[in-house]
Design an enzyme around this catalytic site. Structure first.
Site, PDB file in Angstrom:
ATOM      1  N   ASP A  29       0.822  -1.210   0.000  1.00 48.60           N
ATOM      2  CA  ASP A  29       0.000   0.000   0.000  1.00 48.60           C
ATOM      3  C   ASP A  29       0.857   1.260   0.000  1.00 48.60           C
ATOM      4  O   ASP A  29       2.072   1.213   0.232  1.00 48.60           O
ATOM      5  CB  ASP A  29      -0.974   0.001   1.189  1.00 48.60           C
ATOM      6  N   ASN A  58      -7.400  -2.768  14.150  1.00 49.75           N
ATOM      7  CA  ASN A  58      -8.801  -3.102  13.847  1.00 49.75           C
ATOM      8  C   ASN A  58      -8.892  -4.354  12.973  1.00 49.75           C
ATOM      9  O   ASN A  58      -9.956  -4.663  12.448  1.00 49.75           O
ATOM     10  CB  ASN A  58      -9.490  -1.921  13.152  1.00 49.75           C
ATOM     11  N   HIS A  70      -7.201  -4.837  10.079  1.00 47.91           N
ATOM     12  CA  HIS A  70      -6.984  -4.671   8.629  1.00 47.91           C
ATOM     13  C   HIS A  70      -5.699  -5.361   8.179  1.00 47.91           C
ATOM     14  O   HIS A  70      -4.758  -5.522   8.950  1.00 47.91           O
ATOM     15  CB  HIS A  70      -7.029  -3.185   8.217  1.00 47.91           C
ATOM     16  N   GLU A 113      -9.863  -2.211   5.222  1.00 46.60           N
ATOM     17  CA  GLU A 113     -10.463  -1.904   6.524  1.00 46.60           C
ATOM     18  C   GLU A 113     -11.727  -2.749   6.743  1.00 46.60           C
ATOM     19  O   GLU A 113     -12.302  -3.265   5.779  1.00 46.60           O
ATOM     20  CB  GLU A 113     -10.834  -0.410   6.569  1.00 46.60           C
TER      21      GLU A 113
HETATM   22  C1  F6R Z   1       1.304  -1.283   6.042  1.00 44.96           C
HETATM   23  C2  F6R Z   1       0.120  -2.135   6.171  1.00 44.96           C
HETATM   24  C3  F6R Z   1      -0.688  -2.112   7.422  1.00 44.96           C
HETATM   25  C4  F6R Z   1       0.165  -2.331   8.671  1.00 44.96           C
HETATM   26  C5  F6R Z   1      -0.691  -2.267   9.937  1.00 44.96           C
HETATM   27  C6  F6R Z   1       0.125  -2.440  11.191  1.00 44.96           C
HETATM   28  O1  F6R Z   1       1.923  -1.482   4.788  1.00 44.96           O
HETATM   29  O2  F6R Z   1      -0.199  -2.825   5.256  1.00 44.96           O
HETATM   30  O3  F6R Z   1      -1.680  -3.105   7.343  1.00 44.96           O
HETATM   31  O4  F6R Z   1       0.796  -3.571   8.584  1.00 44.96           O
HETATM   32  O5  F6R Z   1      -1.361  -1.045   9.974  1.00 44.96           O
HETATM   33  O6  F6R Z   1       1.005  -1.366  11.330  1.00 44.96           O
HETATM   34  P1  F6R Z   1       2.077  -1.331  12.523  1.00 44.96           P
HETATM   35  O7  F6R Z   1       3.072  -2.399  12.210  1.00 44.96           O
HETATM   36  O8  F6R Z   1       2.692   0.037  12.436  1.00 44.96           O
HETATM   37  O9  F6R Z   1       1.336  -1.587  13.777  1.00 44.96           O
END
Ligand code: F6R
Length: 222
Positions: free
Chosen positions: A61, A124, A126, A131
């Site tokens: 992403d 959450n 995702h 989401e």
């Molecule tokens: C980022 C992504 C998100 C993160 C998730 C956890 O490329 O795809 O799904 O993996 O938001 O983020 P952290 O590791 O910062 O808790």
């Protein structure tokens, strides 16, 4: 789905890195799917020195509206935390773009598909920026970030108002089409892993779709 519980962030990172090293040693021209965020940083640190000369990468992403040189863009993050420390060819690095996001899936297919996808998980549930919703979305597209994600990611910005509200994300179908998945989760995601242990699949907990993936390893600190 295999859930491996470990005691520390270091243990989680070392195990995830080991699986990636094994993948690249077995297939030096592997196609990797990569994640950003705090969780995979320790994994990336442990990949320095590995031969990436034939590896192709596809990031999950990217925020809408941030230039590649912006310190919070995911391109910048990957440069800082991995790409500038390894011998990957710049042409082999791929990110989804705001212009024609749907072409990303074709590009992945033309590269032969993703051999190993590294994932984090949001507080959450995702994966990528898919989401919680009433349905699972298949392909790469522009998504609106959940309020909770904007709040979670505000820690990286000076002001919550600066956090982009939209992003481009691989879809659930794109992620499920990868051949192997390694998901890393630190102890702040223990509540999500507990939910994942229940045999329930729901788009309200996007990571629960991983129950249907044929080769998914979850490494979590608990
Ligand atoms: C980022 C992504 C998100 C993160 C998730 C956890 O490329 O795809 O799904 O993996 O938001 O983020 P952290 O590791 O910062 O808790």
């Amino acid at each position: 789905m295999k859930i491996i519980k470990v005691k520390s962030y270091e243990e989680m990172s070392a195990l995830a890195a080991k699986l990636i090293v094994e993948q690249i040693k077995e297939k030096p021209n592997s196609v990797l799917g990569l994640a950003t965020g705090s969780t995979p940083i320790g994994t990336y640190e442990r990949l320095v020195g590995l031969d990436f000369s034939r590896v192709k990468t596809f990031n999950l992403d990217e925020y809408c509206g941030l230039k590649r040189g912006h310190s919070q863009s995911y391109y910048y993050f990957m440069m800082e935390n991995l790409f500038s420390h390894i011998n990957i060819k710049k042409n082999n690095i791929n990110f989804p773009t705001e212009k024609n996001p749907e072409k990303y899936d074709d590009k992945i297919t033309r590269a032969g598909g993703i051999d190993l996808q590294l994932l984090g998980v949001g507080s959450n549930g995702h994966i990528g920026f898919n989401e919680p919703d009433d349905v699972f979305h298949n392909l790469t597209r522009i998504v609106k970030l959940a309020d909770s994600t904007v709040k979670d990611n505000a820690r990286f910005f000076d002001n919550i108002k600066d956090v982009p509200k939209t992003a481009i994300s691989m879809g659930i179908g794109t992620i499920m089409a990868t051949r192997k998945i390694v998901l890393v989760a630190d102890k702040n995601k223990a509540h999500i892993i507990k939910e994942l242990e229940k045999p329930v699949v729901s788009p309200q907990l996007p990571c629960s779709i991983l129950h249907y993936h044929p080769d998914c390893t979850i490494i979590c600190v608990m």
